[in-house]
Scaffold this motif. Structure first.
Motif, PDB file in Angstrom:
ATOM      1  N   ASP A  69     -11.965   1.635  -4.063  1.00  0.00           N
ATOM      2  CA  ASP A  69     -12.099   2.964  -4.155  1.00  0.00           C
ATOM      3  C   ASP A  69     -12.468   3.601  -2.768  1.00  0.00           C
ATOM      4  N   ASP A  70     -12.933   3.063  -1.741  1.00  0.00           N
ATOM      5  CA  ASP A  70     -13.421   3.595  -0.566  1.00  0.00           C
ATOM      6  C   ASP A  70     -12.320   3.506   0.452  1.00  0.00           C
ATOM      7  N   GLY A  71     -11.508   2.755   0.159  1.00  0.00           N
ATOM      8  CA  GLY A  71     -10.103   2.748   1.281  1.00  0.00           C
ATOM      9  C   GLY A  71     -10.442   1.910   2.348  1.00  0.00           C
ATOM     10  N   ARG A  72     -11.573   1.067   2.136  1.00  0.00           N
ATOM     11  CA  ARG A  72     -11.728   0.049   3.476  1.00  0.00           C
ATOM     12  C   ARG A  72     -10.594  -0.983   3.491  1.00  0.00           C
ATOM     13  N   TRP A  73      -9.760  -1.093   2.338  1.00  0.00           N
ATOM     14  CA  TRP A  73      -8.633  -2.019   2.584  1.00  0.00           C
ATOM     15  C   TRP A  73      -7.367  -1.138   2.172  1.00  0.00           C
ATOM     16  N   SER A  74      -7.246  -0.536   1.152  1.00  0.00           N
ATOM     17  CA  SER A  74      -5.917   0.094   0.722  1.00  0.00           C
ATOM     18  C   SER A  74      -5.546   1.183   1.767  1.00  0.00           C
ATOM     19  N   GLY A  75      -6.904   1.835   2.405  1.00  0.00           N
ATOM     20  CA  GLY A  75      -6.649   2.808   3.474  1.00  0.00           C
ATOM     21  C   GLY A  75      -6.354   2.279   4.898  1.00  0.00           C
ATOM     22  N   LEU A  76      -6.310   0.847   5.032  1.00  0.00           N
ATOM     23  CA  LEU A  76      -5.930   0.613   6.294  1.00  0.00           C
ATOM     24  C   LEU A  76      -4.733   0.786   6.693  1.00  0.00           C
ATOM     25  N   PRO A  77      -4.121   0.940   7.914  1.00  0.00           N
ATOM     26  CA  PRO A  77      -2.826   1.091   8.148  1.00  0.00           C
ATOM     27  C   PRO A  77      -2.163  -0.346   7.831  1.00  0.00           C
ATOM     28  N   ALA A  79      -0.036  -2.146   9.290  1.00  0.00           N
ATOM     29  CA  ALA A  79      -0.192  -3.461  10.100  1.00  0.00           C
ATOM     30  C   ALA A  79      -1.442  -4.114  10.419  1.00  0.00           C
ATOM     31  N   ARG A  80      -2.655  -3.422  10.037  1.00  0.00           N
ATOM     32  CA  ARG A  80      -4.060  -3.971  10.026  1.00  0.00           C
ATOM     33  C   ARG A  80      -4.024  -5.028   8.898  1.00  0.00           C
ATOM     34  N   ARG A  81      -3.565  -4.742   7.721  1.00  0.00           N
ATOM     35  CA  ARG A  81      -3.685  -5.581   6.603  1.00  0.00           C
ATOM     36  C   ARG A  81      -2.550  -6.707   6.821  1.00  0.00           C
ATOM     37  N   GLN A  82      -1.462  -6.674   7.595  1.00  0.00           N
ATOM     38  CA  GLN A  82      -0.682  -7.607   8.053  1.00  0.00           C
ATOM     39  C   GLN A  82      -1.372  -8.532   8.955  1.00  0.00           C
ATOM     40  N   ASP A  83      -1.949  -8.077   9.788  1.00  0.00           N
ATOM     41  CA  ASP A  83      -2.738  -8.864  10.962  1.00  0.00           C
ATOM     42  C   ASP A  83      -3.693  -9.686  10.271  1.00  0.00           C
ATOM     43  N   MET A  84      -4.544  -9.158   9.349  1.00  0.00           N
ATOM     44  CA  MET A  84      -5.717  -9.963   8.849  1.00  0.00           C
ATOM     45  C   MET A  84      -4.909 -11.411   7.786  1.00  0.00           C
ATOM     46  N   LEU A  85      -4.016 -10.770   7.278  1.00  0.00           N
ATOM     47  CA  LEU A  85      -3.286 -11.886   6.628  1.00  0.00           C
ATOM     48  C   LEU A  85      -2.819 -12.932   7.410  1.00  0.00           C
ATOM     49  N   LEU A  86      -2.053 -12.408   8.539  1.00  0.00           N
ATOM     50  CA  LEU A  86      -1.686 -13.629   9.696  1.00  0.00           C
ATOM     51  C   LEU A  86      -2.834 -14.364  10.252  1.00  0.00           C
ATOM     52  N   LYS A  87      -4.174 -13.791  10.335  1.00  0.00           N
ATOM     53  CA  LYS A  87      -5.222 -14.485  10.963  1.00  0.00           C
ATOM     54  C   LYS A  87      -5.513 -15.527   9.784  1.00  0.00           C
ATOM     55  N   LEU A  88      -5.812 -15.046   8.588  1.00  0.00           N
ATOM     56  CA  LEU A  88      -6.074 -16.001   7.372  1.00  0.00           C
ATOM     57  C   LEU A  88      -5.195 -17.378   7.723  1.00  0.00           C
ATOM     58  N   ALA A  89      -3.787 -17.084   7.816  1.00  0.00           N
ATOM     59  CA  ALA A  89      -2.685 -17.986   7.806  1.00  0.00           C
ATOM     60  C   ALA A  89      -3.040 -18.932   8.740  1.00  0.00           C
ATOM     61  N   TRP A 132       5.442  -8.091   4.386  1.00  0.00           N
ATOM     62  CA  TRP A 132       5.560  -7.042   3.559  1.00  0.00           C
ATOM     63  C   TRP A 132       4.659  -5.864   3.361  1.00  0.00           C
ATOM     64  N   ALA A 133       3.319  -6.107   4.008  1.00  0.00           N
ATOM     65  CA  ALA A 133       2.440  -5.113   4.075  1.00  0.00           C
ATOM     66  C   ALA A 133       3.077  -3.879   4.746  1.00  0.00           C
ATOM     67  N   THR A 134       3.890  -4.208   5.828  1.00  0.00           N
ATOM     68  CA  THR A 134       4.211  -3.051   6.481  1.00  0.00           C
ATOM     69  C   THR A 134       5.670  -2.501   5.935  1.00  0.00           C
ATOM     70  N   LYS A 135       6.269  -2.974   4.937  1.00  0.00           N
ATOM     71  CA  LYS A 135       7.547  -2.735   4.417  1.00  0.00           C
ATOM     72  C   LYS A 135       7.492  -2.106   2.920  1.00  0.00           C
ATOM     73  N   LEU A 136       6.488  -1.765   2.465  1.00  0.00           N
ATOM     74  CA  LEU A 136       6.360  -1.186   1.171  1.00  0.00           C
ATOM     75  C   LEU A 136       6.634   0.085   1.311  1.00  0.00           C
ATOM     76  N   GLY A 137       7.792   0.861   0.263  1.00  0.00           N
ATOM     77  CA  GLY A 137       8.100   2.104   0.520  1.00  0.00           C
ATOM     78  C   GLY A 137       8.790   2.534  -0.765  1.00  0.00           C
ATOM     79  N   GLY A 138       8.972   3.759  -0.826  1.00  0.00           N
ATOM     80  CA  GLY A 138       9.706   4.267  -2.337  1.00  0.00           C
ATOM     81  C   GLY A 138      11.140   4.765  -1.869  1.00  0.00           C
ATOM     82  N   GLU A 139      11.657   5.780  -2.286  1.00  0.00           N
ATOM     83  CA  GLU A 139      12.967   6.500  -2.035  1.00  0.00           C
ATOM     84  C   GLU A 139      13.020   7.926  -2.197  1.00  0.00           C
ATOM     85  N   THR A 140      13.757   8.465  -1.647  1.00  0.00           N
ATOM     86  CA  THR A 140      13.997  10.115  -1.916  1.00  0.00           C
ATOM     87  C   THR A 140      15.111  10.206  -2.956  1.00  0.00           C
ATOM     88  N   ILE A 141      14.891  10.968  -3.859  1.00  0.00           N
ATOM     89  CA  ILE A 141      15.776  11.307  -5.119  1.00  0.00           C
ATOM     90  C   ILE A 141      15.922  12.831  -4.981  1.00  0.00           C
TER      91      ILE A 141
END
Length: 496
Positions: A69-77, A79-89, A132-141
């Protein structure tokens, strides 16, 4: 003399405190209940884990809720989520030897399988979903309304995910759910199977070392009927992702209805394999053998029903029998072992009861059929010859190294497919033939989430995995395995 590499790890596991990983810290559990973790190869006590209670789950969910709810993860850019997952890998890869040995001791699987399929499979999951963290997106309709409008969709993280994972591939299953949910921006409470939780708790230390924000990943050990049930019922959880038995999956569905949780279920299987007369038997026979004897048959997608064309039936039966009888069965930590023990005495006895039921029904055995050794939970690789389609061994998921071997003739593909589809399950299937037209036509007729033609490999993070019918719904892996952790929002804007 080289020291047994399991000795220091066994000592460390025996002395490890029974803790929970909640809100970024290792905590003493709310209750004093303990779960004995036994070595499947010996039956001896290996370690103890905390029997987490509803209060532990509540603390973990509240931490995950706050972190979402406070966005400490979902609100990250992204690319930052991507970097964290790569670091864990990278951390998981660096700890591969110890993680694999832990997995082999805890689960019983051969060490090479634990390292390549388990640990390196987990590394692959993390690296794949990081992208995939940097590739989530929608579409215009463009809406077909009077005037000028902008319409678009957004993919938003579903929220707090309760992930409940099985004991047959503990690490890679836990990481697969974590990686996809975290890439989507969710926070997670993971409840690993009580039979094999040790690699998950080692993973928790790597999560902490990687520097994930507190509350983003929480790991609570405990029994399914206590900690697992509390997680499913908790109103602060937005989604349950479960891998396990169909019976438990049905229960989760019922209990999730009260709070309208999103649910993904990857459940059991009774998967058919078909070997036609023109198949490359040099490849098909060993593949069919390992399709049921790999990981002692404790695989949801195991090829437990094998249909062989009558023209090659005797050759296939002879080859499978020879392979079953020569397979080296022993402790998973022995480098020579090809098939390890079953997870527990209960599972060994359950599998043995199915074999005995087949015997009592008059089914002949080409190989195996007995428990093995005086210590540990071993069963011989077993082949049942042409059991009736109405018998429990043919219809129910045994989850052990038990193959039902049957023949077919020059039937049309509809008839052949009907035999494969004659099951409540629809998880996986395999076809061996050099006639590619026949292979594709049969694939079209099989009611299964996966159809493999002339070979297979380990699960690939890019390939969706899931089932039809009682094998569950939703998909792990691939784009589909990421999008199950999102909600789709439509936005329309009047421009005039």
């Amino acid at each position: 003399m080289t020291q047994d590499p399991t000795i220091p790890l066994r000592a460390a596991l025996a002395q490890a405190p029974a803790q929970q990983f909640i809100d970024g810290d290792f905590r003493t559990p709310c209750g004093d209940g303990l779960i004995d973790i036994l070595d499947p190869a010996t039956g001896a006590l290996l370690s103890q884990a905390s029997a987490g209670e509803a209060a532990d789950i509540d603390a973990a969910v509240k931490a995950a809720r706050q972190a979402f709810d406070d966005g400490r993860w979902s609100g990250l850019p992204p690319a930052r989520r991507q970097d964290m997952l790569l670091k864990l890998a990278d951390l998981v890869a660096a700890d591969a030897d110890a993680l694999a040995l832990t997995e082999s001791l805890d689960n019983g699987m051969p060490l090479m399988m634990a390292k390549m399929g388990g640990v390196m499979g987990a590394v692959g999951m993390l690296r794949y979903f990081a992208g995939w963290a940097t590739k989530l997106g929608g579409e215009t309709i463009t809406p077909s309304w009077p005037g000028e409008w902008l319409g678009y969709t957004r993919r938003e993280a579903v929220g707090v995910v309760g992930a409940i994972t099985p004991w047959n591939f503990p690490l890679v299953m836990a990481v697969g759910k974590l990686a996809a949910a975290l890439a989507a921006g969710c926070t997670v409470v993971l409840k690993p199977a009580e039979q094999a939780p040790l690699s998950a708790m080692r993973l928790a230390r790597l999560v902490a070392e990687a520097g994930f924000p507190a509350g983003v990943v929480n790991i609570v050990t405990g029994y399914g009927h206590q900690a697992g049930a509390a997680l499913v019922a908790h109103p602060g959880v937005d989604k349950i992702s479960f891998t396990g038995s169909t019976l438990v999956g049905q229960q989760i569905l019922r209990e999730s209805a009260a709070t309208m949780k999103r649910v993904t279920l990857e459940l059991g299987g009774k998967s058919p394999t078909f070997i036609f007369g023109d198949a490359d038997l040099e490849r098909a026979i060993p593949a069919a053998a390992m399709g049921i004897f790999g990981n002692a048959g404790q695989v949801c997608a195991a090829g437990s029903r094998l249909f062989v064309h009558t023209s090659v039936f005797d050759r296939v039966a002879e080859g499978l029998t020879a392979r079953a009888q020569s397979l080296r069965v022993g402790p998973g930590t022995d480098p020579a072992t090809e098939m390890g023990p079953l997870i527990s005495a209960r599972q060994r006895d359950r599998v043995a009861s199915y074999i005995e039921a087949g015997r009592e029904a008059g089914v002949s055995l080409l190989a195996g059929g007995n428990t093995k050794g005086d210590a540990g939970y071993f069963i011989e690789p077993t082949i049942l010859l042409e059991p009736g389609a109405d018998l429990s061994v043919s219809r129910e998921e045994i989850f052990g190294p038990v193959l039902c071997l049957m023949r077919f003739g020059d039937d049309d593909l509809d008839t052949i497919a009907a035999r494969g589809n004659d099951s409540q399950y629809g998880l996986s299937s395999a076809i061996w033939t050099q006639d590619i037209t026949r292979a594709h036509k049969l694939a079209n007729r099989l009611r299964a989430g996966t159809v493999r033609i002339n070979g297979s490999g380990p699960p690939d993070p890019a390939l969706p995995l899931g089932g039809f019918k009682a094998s569950g719904f939703g998909r792990e892996n691939g784009r589909a395995g990421l999008e199950i952790y999102t909600e789709l929002k439509t936005v329309t804007v009047a421009l005039t």
